[in-house]
Write an enzyme that holds these catalytic residues in place. Structure first.
Site, short mmCIF file in Angstrom:
data_model
loop_
_atom_site.label_atom_id
_atom_site.label_comp_id
_atom_site.label_asym_id
_atom_site.label_seq_id
_atom_site.Cartn_x
_atom_site.Cartn_y
_atom_site.Cartn_z
CB CYS A 15 -0.90 -0.01 1.24
SG CYS A 15 -1.92 1.47 1.40
CB CYS A 32 -0.36 2.25 5.73
SG CYS A 32 -1.13 0.71 5.15
CB CYS A 81 -9.31 -4.46 -11.70
SG CYS A 81 -8.94 -3.38 -13.07
#
Length: 142
Positions: A54, A57, A126
């Site tokens: 991510c 984070c 996706c």
């Protein structure tokens, strides 16, 4: 509605804190549930061995081993690294019902999951490349 409003996430930052950390496009995609232009985002054609985390984070999300070319214009994966790192939400925007994929730690909007992927899962995550940060195995060990 941004993904921050769905629930309280373990990692929470103010709008200003996210704006300090993210580029304008990263903020738009991850914090405002935006979508990058197809065939324009990072990692679409990336075939290197890595883990995608991510961008907000650092939570590990997808492995290059589950990445495949869906032809849709966004990086696609048939499974996450760990299902606990992904959260799902019903998305009824744009006149359709889809399953939104979020980071389970900070609530970042990642993309959507569809039931038309390859074996073994039959799923197609996706994902906006802008929502991802690529780390090679040597970077993962740091």
């Amino acid at each position: 509605m941004t993904s921050d409003t769905h629930k309280k996430w373990p990692i929470h930052k103010t709008r200003e804190e996210w704006l300090e950390k993210l580029s304008p496009e990263q903020y738009y995609v991850t914090r405002e549930a935006g979508t990058e232009m197809p065939f324009k985002g990072p990692y679409l054609d990336d075939k290197s061995e890595c883990t995608f985390h991510c961008v907000c984070c650092g939570t590990p999300l997808f492995s290059s081993q589950s990445k495949f070319d869906s032809g849709t214009g966004w990086p696609s994966f048939f499974q996450p690294v760990n299902s606990q790192n992904i959260a799902e939400n019903t998305d009824t925007s744009h006149g359709m019902t889809r399953t939104e994929v979020l980071c389970s730690q900070c609530g970042a909007h990642l993309g959507h999951v569809f039931p038309d992927g390859p074996k073994p899962t039959g799923l197609r995550y996706c994902i906006n490349g802008t929502a991802l940060d690529k780390k090679t195995s040597s970077q993962n060990d740091e």
